[in-house]
Design a protein around this motif. Structure first.
Motif, short mmCIF file in Angstrom:
data_model
loop_
_atom_site.label_atom_id
_atom_site.label_comp_id
_atom_site.label_asym_id
_atom_site.label_seq_id
_atom_site.Cartn_x
_atom_site.Cartn_y
_atom_site.Cartn_z
N MET A 89 29.73 -27.91 26.15
CA MET A 89 29.07 -27.15 25.12
C MET A 89 29.00 -28.03 23.88
O MET A 89 30.01 -28.54 23.41
CB MET A 89 29.85 -25.86 24.90
N ALA A 122 26.54 -23.03 18.66
CA ALA A 122 26.31 -24.10 19.63
C ALA A 122 24.86 -24.57 19.50
O ALA A 122 24.01 -23.87 18.92
CB ALA A 122 26.57 -23.60 21.05
N TRP A 128 29.76 -18.76 18.51
CA TRP A 128 31.07 -18.76 19.16
C TRP A 128 32.17 -18.40 18.18
O TRP A 128 32.07 -18.64 16.98
CB TRP A 128 31.37 -20.14 19.74
#
Length: 164
Positions: free
Chosen positions: A1, A24, A30
């Protein structure tokens, strides 16, 4: 990621975890949680077990951990906005909404969620207060204490836990 470092925003309001909100490269937001204390890291296994046990039982989204190490838990941010947060200096909780203004949008879903959580047998074997057949109460064969179901929701049960 692949994360976008310049999107990182630190949230130090948690007592047990430092939280970083980050995006991301694919646009997914996130949550990265880092334990502040060894005891906080020790409790992550319990938290993970509870989240797994309630995931399909509660009427609200539950974090789906994608990474779990002793030093970091990472998962996609849940939809919606936080109801409020605690100021890390004054320890005063500040609501970002009025929980009484629209009970059907906050209080009723919260009540349904609490009822579902407190009726979830964490050992996965039956209703609260039961244990697997043929197993006496006592230490788990692996040395860990047995996992017991959460108690029923009731007036005394709602306020027994302190802030963490």
């Amino acid at each position: 990621m692949a994360l976008v470092p310049e999107s990182a925003r630190t949230d130090d309001s948690g007592w047990d975890f430092r939280v970083t909100h980050i995006r991301a490269a694919d646009g997914t937001h996130w949550i990265l949680r880092q334990p502040r204390w060894p005891e906080s890291a020790d409790q992550l296994a319990v938290e993970g077990a509870v989240l797994s046990a309630i995931r399909d039982r509660v009427p609200v989204p539950v974090p789906g951990w994608r990474m779990h190490t002793p030093d970091l838990v990472a998962y996609p941010r849940l939809p919606g906005e936080a109801a409020g947060s605690e100021d890390p200096v004054t320890l005063v909780y500040g609501w970002s909404m009025d929980p009484l203004a629209h009970p059907d949008h906050y209080l009723e879903p919260l009540a349904r969620c609490l009822a579902a959580v407190h009726s979830t047998p964490l050992n996965g074997t039956g209703p609260p207060g039961t244990r697997p057949r043929g197993r006496a109460p006592g230490p788990h064969p692996g040395g860990a204490p047995p996992v017991r179901p959460l108690g029923a929701v009731g007036p005394a049960g709602l306020g027994e836990q302190g802030h963490r």
